[in-house]
Design a protein around this motif. Structure first.
Motif, PDB file in Angstrom:
ATOM      1  N   LYS A 152       0.839  -1.196   0.000  1.00 46.22           N
ATOM      2  CA  LYS A 152       0.000   0.000   0.000  1.00 46.22           C
ATOM      3  C   LYS A 152       0.877   1.251   0.000  1.00 46.22           C
ATOM      4  O   LYS A 152       1.901   1.311   0.685  1.00 46.22           O
ATOM      5  CB  LYS A 152      -0.880   0.034   1.252  1.00 46.22           C
ATOM      6  N   SER A 198      -5.764   4.062   0.469  1.00 46.22           N
ATOM      7  CA  SER A 198      -5.020   4.675  -0.636  1.00 46.22           C
ATOM      8  C   SER A 198      -5.316   3.950  -1.943  1.00 46.22           C
ATOM      9  O   SER A 198      -5.426   2.722  -1.991  1.00 46.22           O
ATOM     10  CB  SER A 198      -3.517   4.661  -0.352  1.00 46.22           C
ATOM     11  N   TRP A 201      -1.770   0.903  -4.966  1.00 44.41           N
ATOM     12  CA  TRP A 201      -1.341  -0.320  -4.305  1.00 44.41           C
ATOM     13  C   TRP A 201      -0.985  -1.357  -5.359  1.00 44.41           C
ATOM     14  O   TRP A 201      -1.343  -1.226  -6.524  1.00 44.41           O
ATOM     15  CB  TRP A 201      -2.398  -0.863  -3.348  1.00 44.41           C
ATOM     16  N   GLU A 220     -10.493  -1.261  -1.621  1.00 45.20           N
ATOM     17  CA  GLU A 220      -9.191  -1.110  -0.943  1.00 45.20           C
ATOM     18  C   GLU A 220      -9.209  -1.695   0.472  1.00 45.20           C
ATOM     19  O   GLU A 220      -8.270  -2.381   0.884  1.00 45.20           O
ATOM     20  CB  GLU A 220      -8.778   0.358  -0.901  1.00 45.20           C
ATOM     21  N   LEU A 224      -7.116  -5.221   1.747  1.00 51.50           N
ATOM     22  CA  LEU A 224      -6.234  -5.124   2.905  1.00 51.50           C
ATOM     23  C   LEU A 224      -6.620  -6.137   3.979  1.00 51.50           C
ATOM     24  O   LEU A 224      -5.779  -6.911   4.460  1.00 51.50           O
ATOM     25  CB  LEU A 224      -6.284  -3.706   3.474  1.00 51.50           C
ATOM     26  N   GLN A 238       4.085  -1.250   3.259  1.00 48.74           N
ATOM     27  CA  GLN A 238       3.631   0.080   2.847  1.00 48.74           C
ATOM     28  C   GLN A 238       4.833   0.937   2.488  1.00 48.74           C
ATOM     29  O   GLN A 238       5.938   0.736   3.002  1.00 48.74           O
ATOM     30  CB  GLN A 238       2.793   0.737   3.935  1.00 48.74           C
TER      31      GLN A 238
END
Length: 320
Positions: A152, A198, A201, A220, A224, A238
């Motif tokens: 991410k 965000s 990714w 998103e 995750l 990240q």
């Protein structure tokens, strides 16, 4: 996620040069697809495609496929993206045998059928302050850490108040008011993810293949959480990308997004299974009522979908 995870799995885009990434990619034999989901983004999509193509396709060979998924645009999004050098697919024309939903997640899910990269990276089409390291920076952890499946981006968001260009390390309104509290309550191990929503990714194809995908804005958060539930925190990394600016939504629009996020969270704790839409009532001046339908459908894992007749993985059915 504790501080040890944060230190171990947090990177900065400048940790690798483009040449280092290209060499890692070449030695591993890894291919990369970049997907840009877009709906009525004629103002920005052409410039984004042109810059990425020049820097990461022609100058340094990091991106093997540059694909724009056109989600029912009524402007020149598709034509401008194509002219700038992208391969363009209208989402409605990709695997029409599977039906069609409105939404960003639908475009991302269907991109699986028209790409072939070992790594699939996504970026938003409405960026106005950004650079091509938003793409290349995502590749570092995936090319150097075999256990990482999802990367991410995070960044200082540029505020557009009074044209000041000031930056903040806070997330957006939906992130701070919905996503972060939901994560804290249900999956506190993900609390170290700086910006869980965000739009930039990257994911290994073999992981994306096995994930359910919400058809809308909840994609998103779903990716995750599902990566964490299937593979644990260490499968997530990240990357700090610096500064980012994009267009901002109205408050009522954010309410629709928040509804989609809550639907994603509910499904992952066993609630709301099978529901495809909900009605949200909002109010204007004088108590004027506005009722909106919010889609909360999810697609099953793309890897479990049977091939359509006369369709091959990565083949363009209709790229106009």
């Amino acid at each position: 996620m504790d501080n040890e995870w944060f230190v171990r799995r947090t990177y900065r885009w400048s940790d690798w040069t483009l040449e280092e990434l290209a060499d890692l990619k070449r030695r591993a034999g890894t291919t990369v697809s970049l997907v840009i989901p877009a709906k009525n983004e004629a103002a920005t999509v052409g410039g984004i495609v042109a810059r990425v193509r020049a820097a990461l396709v022609e100058e340094v060979p990091l991106v093997d496929e540059l694909v724009v998924m056109d989600s029912d645009s009524t402007d020149d999004t598709g034509a401008l993206a194509r002219a700038a050098g992208a391969r363009v697919h209208r989402v409605v024309d990709v695997r029409p045998d599977l039906g069609h939903y409105q939404g960003k997640g639908e475009a991302m899910w269907k991109s699986y059928f028209v790409t072939s990269g070992d790594v699939v990276a996504f970026m938003d089409a409405d960026l106005v302050e950004w650079d091509t390291h938003f793409v290349s920076g995502l590749l570092g952890p995936l090319l150097t850490e075999p256990g990482v499946g999802l990367v991410k981006a995070f960044y200082d968001r540029v505020l557009d108040q009074a044209g000041s260009g000031a930056g903040t390390n806070e997330g957006g309104r939906v992130t701070e008011l919905v996503a972060r509290p939901t994560i804290a309550l249900r999956w506190p191990e993900l609390a170290g993810v700086v910006q869980p929503l965000s739009g930039e990714w990257a994911v290994r194809r073999e992981l994306l293949r096995d994930l359910p995908v919400p058809t809308g804005y909840g994609v998103e958060l779903a990716v995750l959480v599902d990566t964490y539930l299937r593979r644990g925190a260490d499968a997530i990394a990240q990357v700090d990308m610096g500064r980012r600016a994009h267009r901002h939504q109205s408050l009522r629009g954010l309410g629709m997004m928040a509804t989609e996020l809550l639907a994603v969270a509910d499904r992952r704790v066993g609630l709301g299974q099978g529901r495809e839409s909900v009605q949200v009532r909002q109010f204007g001046t004088g108590g004027r009522t506005m009722t909106r339908t919010v889609g909360v459908a999810e697609r099953g894992p793309a890897g479990r979908v049977a091939p359509a007749p006369q369709w091959r993985q990565g083949e363009v059915a209709d790229s106009c």
